[in-house]
Design an enzyme around this catalytic site. Structure first.
Site, short mmCIF file in Angstrom:
data_model
loop_
_atom_site.label_atom_id
_atom_site.label_comp_id
_atom_site.label_asym_id
_atom_site.label_seq_id
_atom_site.Cartn_x
_atom_site.Cartn_y
_atom_site.Cartn_z
N GLY A 39 89.59 46.34 -14.69
CA GLY A 39 89.16 44.96 -14.55
C GLY A 39 88.56 44.74 -13.18
O GLY A 39 88.28 45.68 -12.43
N ASP A 152 99.93 31.09 -18.07
CA ASP A 152 98.73 31.49 -18.82
C ASP A 152 99.10 32.12 -20.17
O ASP A 152 98.58 33.16 -20.54
CB ASP A 152 97.89 32.47 -18.00
CG ASP A 152 96.47 32.63 -18.57
OD1 ASP A 152 95.98 31.67 -19.20
OD2 ASP A 152 95.88 33.70 -18.38
#
Length: 735
Positions: A39, A152
């Protein structure tokens, strides 16, 4: 630091990608086998501990390791991980925040995310749905018991593992009393956040409970509870509109609706939610007794119930023996005791006993953990997206609370390295390679979604399901893009559907449109958005994916017979453009495959209204494209022209076959300049005259006065024509 020998992809387990030059052979006590993903801030490696147990090791990118603030944040996040226990979590084996490149090792958890499972298999039902709701509630109860808020929770952050659901992505978790990060930014994913979080309110456990309700609704229905829209619209819906819970089973619906209360004070605690769902699993009407037994006892009973009722989740593709074989085949089968402590492990690497006790791969064989990073603890499965930013997890959005803008990056972030090292950079490179190709061929297939079909009115007389099937079928469209840069750049798009077909040619600054129905070409038709038929428009989905915050790398794969790397996630797709260039966007779920040469191979994506597949068939191969048939050309709007005295300016529009704009402008220009032949007796009130076999004239002064811009106020008609309706060139009013 030594680098591993790049393994042959054919000997790697399917969940792993080959390592790359410069990747570490060892990270602390762990032997690297391959890549799980990467990422914006780090890379996730699949590795083996001293007992050959599979672990996921997340390593920070070198360009961030020099950032002292980042290191401090990384260390703080590791501390958060160690606070959390629970059944639906995975164990932290070791970590080193002081290494040259900080890292953390956790259990490797095989499985698909909830979103991917629902997309491929449909919603969860019956015992599986209740077990899912219980498992996620247990995880939240454990998280909140540690004084932490997840912040989240969403379908992309829960893996459906063979033994039960696992909550992922602790990267933006906060201490419950710690407030929000600095800078006026709110962390989370629009569409799953509670109303108060959009307003910048500090995260509380109640916000996680709201997300639990939203996610259970999604698991039960397959629909996002607040639909798909931009951030501002999702915020409005979360604040003002009820969530879409139609289809949630009756036994879960009241609890889900209470969890989705707009007022956080009206929501139950995660512990209460866990107790109520466990009562459902046990067939107990009153949940109070279950709640009173305490979290540890309930968690143990959940373990038993998951063993009884969690069915249909297969991770047979994950075979630890293949990891060992791959490590051996690539010359990496060294014991943990040979770690040098250099490179990723850092000079501070030291033996630590008891690291990772009680979990998979724990025990003495994993005891060569690193310095201060060693010790026991629990962490959600593939973890720390905001710390590591790995592609193995979906990251949350990041937006300013007052502006409600989309995902953004901190201004202080270091400049990325020139060579690609993140999924975003690899996708951007693929888009650049495609845009720079001398030629290419791309096939596509698209149709409306079932959801869109149900919204469309139709007089179909069969059943509802037959109507939906019919509408989807007739909406189907297949086509092909063909591009060549030689001798001049030309992009051809052909379309075929139920009503006929069209061909678009973008060349020389003009757009030509061919209609099968009319058997004619038009140049620059005013009702067509030219920007939709360019190379940039074709590649725009790739550009948007390259900016996606939840772009995930899924390892090596084969698609359409081509070895490729598979990526998935969401991005903002253009749904529709008006002729004036205006556009609306919609969140799209996508799967993308990029070949070993860096070029895109295939892109599948689905928006709220459209399903589309793009197959990139070839790059750099010879492509021949014929120009428009001049005998069937209708020039369309050709441009402005003024009368000889400059008193009137019109747009010249040719609707005549085979008449180019140059010819049309020449005929009208000749008339305006007075070169036309006037009939005996004069041209009448319309000023009629003949130019090169065309009779030209104006409408009446009154009609011109009343006409709107774009209306015809005169024109030229071909005198000697065999057509039933003689070819015509129009004067269009401009103002």
């Amino acid at each position: 630091m030594t680098s591993p020998i790049p393994p042959n992809a054919s000997v790697l387990p399917p969940e792993l990608e080959p390592v790359r030059p410069g990747d570490p052979a060892r990270i602390g006590p762990y032997r690297v086998v391959g890549r799980l993903g990467q990422g914006g801030m780090g890379t996730v490696f699949g590795a083996l501990d001293g007992r050959d147990a599979c672990v996921a090791v997340k390593v920070v990118h070198a360009r961030f390791a020099a950032d002292a603030e980042f290191r401090a944040r990384f260390a703080a996040e590791i501390d958060l991980m160690r606070l959390v226990g629970g059944l639906c979590t995975a164990e932290v084996h070791a970590a080193d925040a002081d290494a040259a490149r900080p890292w953390v090792a956790t259990d490797f958890v095989p499985g698909r995310t909830l979103r991917a499972h629902v997309r491929e298999n449909g919603p969860l039902e019956g015992d599986m749905l209740v077990a899912f709701a219980a498992g996620v509630a247990e995880s939240l109860a454990a998280i909140h018991a540690a004084g932490v808020v997840h912040c989240d929770l969403k379908p992309g952050n829960v893996i459906l593992a063979p033994e039960g659901p696992k909550v992922l992505d602790f990267g933006i978790a906060r201490h419950a009393a710690g407030g929000e990060r600095s800078g006026g930014a709110v962390f989370g994913s629009p569409g799953w956040m509670s109303p108060e979080r959009y307003d910048g309110t500090a995260p509380t456990p109640a916000a996680d409970v709201f997300a639990w309700g939203a996610m259970v609704a999604f698991a039960a229905t397959g629909r996002n509870p607040f639909g798909r829209a931009d951030t501002a619209e999702l915020a409005r819906r979360a604040r003002q509109e009820p969530a879409d819970t139609e289809g949630v089973p009756e036994e879960l619906l009241p609890l889900v609706e209470r969890s989705l209360a707009k007022d956080p004070a009206g929501r139950p605690t995660a512990d209460a939610v866990f107790g109520e769902v466990m009562a459902l699993m046990d067939g107990v009407e009153e949940a109070e007794g279950i709640r009173l037994e305490g979290l540890p006892a309930r968690t143990e009973r959940l373990r038993v119930r998951l063993g009884e009722r969690w069915r249909g989740i297969d991770a047979g593709w994950h075979r630890p023996a293949l990891w060992v074989a791959a490590a051996t085949a690539t010359g990496m089968a060294a014991t943990a005791s040979t770690a040098t402590g250099a490179g990723v492990a850092g000079a501070g690497a030291a033996a630590a006993t008891g690291a990772g006790t009680g979990g998979a791969g724990a025990g003495a064989g994993a005891a060569a953990a690193v310095g201060a990073g060693a010790g026991t603890g629990k962490v959600v499965a593939v973890v720390a997206a905001a710390v590591i930013g790995t592609a193995a997890v979906g990251t949350g959005g990041y937006f300013a609370a007052d502006a409600l803008t989309g995902p953004q990056e901190a201004a202080s972030s270091p400049t990325p390295a020139p060579s690609p090292s993140t999924p975003q950079e690899f996708v951007a490179m693929a888009a650049d390679l495609a845009a720079g190709a001398d030629s290419f061929v791309v096939a596509y297939d698209q149709r409306i979604t079932e959801e869109e079909a149900r919204r469309q009115p139709d007089s179909f007389t069969g059943s509802e399901e037959e109507r939906i099937e019919y509408l989807i079928a007739v909406s189907g469209q297949t086509g092909e893009y063909r591009y060549t840069s030689e001798p001049d750049p030309v992009l051809e798009e052909t379309r075929a559907n139920e009503g006929g077909g069209r061909t678009y040619l973008d060349t020389g600054g003009d757009l030509y449109l061919y209609s099968v129905v009319d058997d004619s070409w038009r140049r620059n038709p005013p009702d067509v958005d030219r920007d939709r038929h360019t190379v940039d428009a074709l590649l725009q989905p790739l550009r948007s994916i390259a900016e996606s915050d939840d772009l995930v790398g899924n390892g090596s794969d084969t698609v359409d017979g081509v070895a490729a790397t598979h990526y998935s996630g969401t991005f903002e797709a253009v749904e529709y453009r008006n002729a004036d260039g205006g556009a609306t966007t919609s969140e799209a779920l996508f799967d993308l495959w990029i070949g070993a040469d860096g070029y895109p191979v295939r892109l599948d994506y689905t928006t709220e209204s459209l399903e589309r597949e793009l197959v990139f068939e070839s790059f750099g191969e010879p492509v021949s494209i014929d120009g428009p048939d001049q005998e069937k050309l209708i020039a369309g709007v050709c441009g402005p022209l003024s009368t000889a005295d400059g008193g009137t300016v019109v747009e010249v529009s040719s609707g005549a076959y085979g008449v180019t704009c140059e010819e049309a402008m020449g005929i009208v220009g000749g008339y305006f300049d007075g070169r036309g032949e006037v009939a005996p007796g004069g041209g009448g009130s319309g000023g009629f005259a003949t130019v090169d076999g065309w009779t030209c004239g104006w409408t009446t002064a009154g009609a011109i006065e009343l006409a709107l811009p774009g209306d015809s106020i005169g024109g030229c008609t071909e005198l000697e024509s065999d057509e039933p309706v003689p070819p015509r060139i129009d004067f269009l009013k401009t103002g």
